[in-house]
Design a protein around this motif. Sequence first.
Motif, PDB file in Angstrom:
ATOM      1  N   ILE A  19       0.883  -1.165   0.000  1.00  0.00           N
ATOM      2  CA  ILE A  19       0.000   0.000   0.000  1.00  0.00           C
ATOM      3  C   ILE A  19       0.922   1.218   0.000  1.00  0.00           C
ATOM      4  N   THR A 166      -6.761  -9.293   2.584  1.00  0.00           N
ATOM      5  CA  THR A 166      -6.703  -8.211   1.599  1.00  0.00           C
ATOM      6  C   THR A 166      -7.962  -8.201   0.744  1.00  0.00           C
ATOM      7  N   ARG A 168      -9.891  -5.654  -2.686  1.00  0.00           N
ATOM      8  CA  ARG A 168      -9.608  -4.698  -3.766  1.00  0.00           C
ATOM      9  C   ARG A 168     -10.945  -4.116  -4.233  1.00  0.00           C
ATOM     10  N   GLU A 177      -6.412  -0.811  -3.148  1.00  0.00           N
ATOM     11  CA  GLU A 177      -6.115  -2.023  -2.392  1.00  0.00           C
ATOM     12  C   GLU A 177      -6.389  -1.772  -0.916  1.00  0.00           C
ATOM     13  N   LEU A 178      -6.826  -2.818  -0.226  1.00  0.00           N
ATOM     14  CA  LEU A 178      -6.980  -2.751   1.227  1.00  0.00           C
ATOM     15  C   LEU A 178      -6.245  -3.942   1.838  1.00  0.00           C
ATOM     16  N   THR A 201      -5.356   1.306   3.391  1.00  0.00           N
ATOM     17  CA  THR A 201      -5.753   1.364   1.989  1.00  0.00           C
ATOM     18  C   THR A 201      -5.064   2.547   1.325  1.00  0.00           C
ATOM     19  N   ALA A 241      -6.233   5.515   5.443  1.00  0.00           N
ATOM     20  CA  ALA A 241      -6.343   5.673   3.987  1.00  0.00           C
ATOM     21  C   ALA A 241      -5.297   6.686   3.524  1.00  0.00           C
ATOM     22  N   LEU A 265     -14.307  -3.064   2.125  1.00  0.00           N
ATOM     23  CA  LEU A 265     -13.942  -2.841   3.525  1.00  0.00           C
ATOM     24  C   LEU A 265     -14.693  -3.815   4.430  1.00  0.00           C
TER      25      LEU A 265
END
Lengths: 409, 409
Positions: A19, A166, A168, A177-178, A201, A241, A265
């Motif tokens: 990230i 993860t 997306r 991306e998370l 993210t 974020a 999320l």
Amino acid sequence: MSSPKSPLAPTALPNLPEIAGVIRRVARAGYKAWERSDLTFVELAPGTTVAGVLTQSKCPSPEVEWCRKALVLGQARALVVNAGNSNAFTGDRGRTAVEAIAARTAQHLGCAPSDVYVASTGVIGVPLPVDKAEAGLDAAFASAPVGWVDAAETIMTTDTFAKVATQRAVVGGRTVELVGVIKGSGMIAPDMATMLGFIFTNAAVDPAFLQRALAAANTKTFSCITVDSDTSTSDTVLAFATGAAGNPPLAGDEDEGADAFVSALSALCMELALLVVRDGEGATKLIEVTVEGAESDRSAHRIAMSIANSPLVKTAIAGEDANWGRVVMAVGKAGEPAERDKLSIRFGATQVAEHGLAVTGYDEAPVTAHLKGSEIAIGVDLGLGEGRATVWTCDLTHGYISINADYRS
Amino acid sequence: MSSPKSPLAPTALPNLPEIAGVIRRVARAGYKAWERSDLTFVELAPGTTVAGVLTQSKCPSPEVEWCRKALVLGQARALVVNAGNSNAFTGDRGRTAVEAIAARTAQHLGCAPSDVYVASTGVIGVPLPVDKAEAGLDAAFASAPVGWVDAAETIMTTDTFAKVATQRAVVGGRTVELVGVIKGSGMIAPDMATMLGFIFTNAAVDPAFLQRALAAANTKTFSCITVDSDTSTSDTVLAFATGAAGNPPLAGDEDEGADAFVSALSALCMELALLVVRDGEGATKLIEVTVEGAESDRSAHRIAMSIANSPLVKTAIAGEDANWGRVVMAVGKAGEPAERDKLSIRFGATQVAEHGLAVTGYDEAPVTAHLKGSEIAIGVDLGLGEGRATVWTCDLTHGYISINADYRS
């Protein structure tokens, strides 16, 4: 720590993307007499927004109080996590330790102390030693960056495996991306949050929107798991974020990609929450409890939690015993509207009780087979209304007793 | 059943007086495949009054519903107790079984069915077999009377010892006797009543007064114990007064001897309740939790129960670990008013935390010695008000898991 890996641990780790704007470093502060890193320092790019959900405990740790204040501003430059000492219930000395950590990190990064988020996990009642924290921080500042799994391992206490996930989403034409890391195994009955979970993210997200999305996801995920009904003093989930993906910042439900981001999320939170249950102290079975037909979703949730927290239900599952009478008991004690003669119960796909009594001559074979597996589903239909909830827990075994009868030593 | 006697069992049984107007008989109905009596029939003299407290479960057994109706009339001629099958969650067939038992007993005694009180304990969800109950009753009617301890043994299920207690009071110039028998070991978190408890006195007592006195005693005794936080579907405590002592019937607080009777009844309930905790499944330690300084007695009770039901507190005590941080956690999760920085905690007589942090350099030796004993005292002072409560529980051990992971088989 010394426990063998949970039999419910995933067999493989997911591929985790970097990230942009998130740099992880770890060090050994030496909070306990162990040969491992126990301090995690995550540097976040300028402009990173943050949201969080924190324990509702009336005796929260000073870290929780610090984060609660800082979240009002919605900005973050760093996260520091200490493992091995929760610093909870330590009075002024605990507060001083958190302030010292934030100050030293802020000085290193040239930011405000309120941009530094701090979380600690471990024994309650021992002030976090400031000298060890400061030396650990200095060591972390000077060390090389590490991967996600190293960070996930560094925040562990009684956990038996590193927990990462993860997701997306496409937001405003950009793929974002998370990544989430979480720890937790015992003292798990999160009240609006679980022990320590951190989500990162590269999406650009307005902090108020991020907070709403995280709170909504939490309601259906972290707040729906329980290992032992004991709520921690340190429960913390923070979402950061960085905005490096370059999407137009998400600020409202109508923004392009808002739905996709919120879904991703929420899915990430669900994965992380289930990883915690899979590492429940002594767990050998993952149990999903679904309650339908309640007067409201809230009522369904309370009944599901009453079942999931019942020692008698959990020991029956450990013993692979289809003792649905204990499910009836747990429905009855929840204090929520229920009518015995409308109640139906299933194990797996098999209806074992309907309309207030056992299904005559139901086939025990599929039930027995289901209970021998490692993922158990209990379904309850109250037959009263449209309320519905699902929660997750694990079985209660000798392993839980062994782990907790001599944890502090 | 096959478990060894609890290490917390009293070393000797008290001397139990006869209560004129109370005749006990037992028989083997054969509700389970065991070689023991499992049906208890108690005949009560005409004119016996009765009071009761029953489970607040939303899924009560038909026996509980039967007793709740009959208690409105306040009169009793018989009590029938079945062990090995709770008859709970069995729909119409369960109701029919209770009606059949009451009808057959009423016919035998020449009384109304509503004069017959019925209680059952054991597995949930299997209708009580009417043929076995009727044959058992007939055998009991034809058998010789037995002593109190035989009756106390006949109502046992997972109990490891017979539980009896006695008290005495002077009422209106007459000495009246009270005897109680009780059973209970698991699924103990009574909500206004414990599993099955029966109290007999030769005092003459108006049923409304008896009900008030029993309800008041219950609030401070049966409602203050928990083994595993699981509330039974069958909890029942009944008090029968035959009047054979010849005192002027007690009907109000101002009556001569009313105070003495209420005190004796309350002391008897306390003894019986503690016997249940001493036989808590897997118990090795009796734990007394006292909360003071709460905003109200009710708030203190809730916090005390949160501590007493915490698996982490209970496993710490099992491990003889003075892990008072877990007590802080349990206070924090109770959802009641508490201020971390006013909280004090003691184990035995030793203050280990004061005003929100550990007592500096407190001597661990007396704490360790206290925790090695079999009776543990945990004290919490919230420092907020005058509210106070004491509750009793036991530790959580491997024994509880062993008993409950294969109970039904």
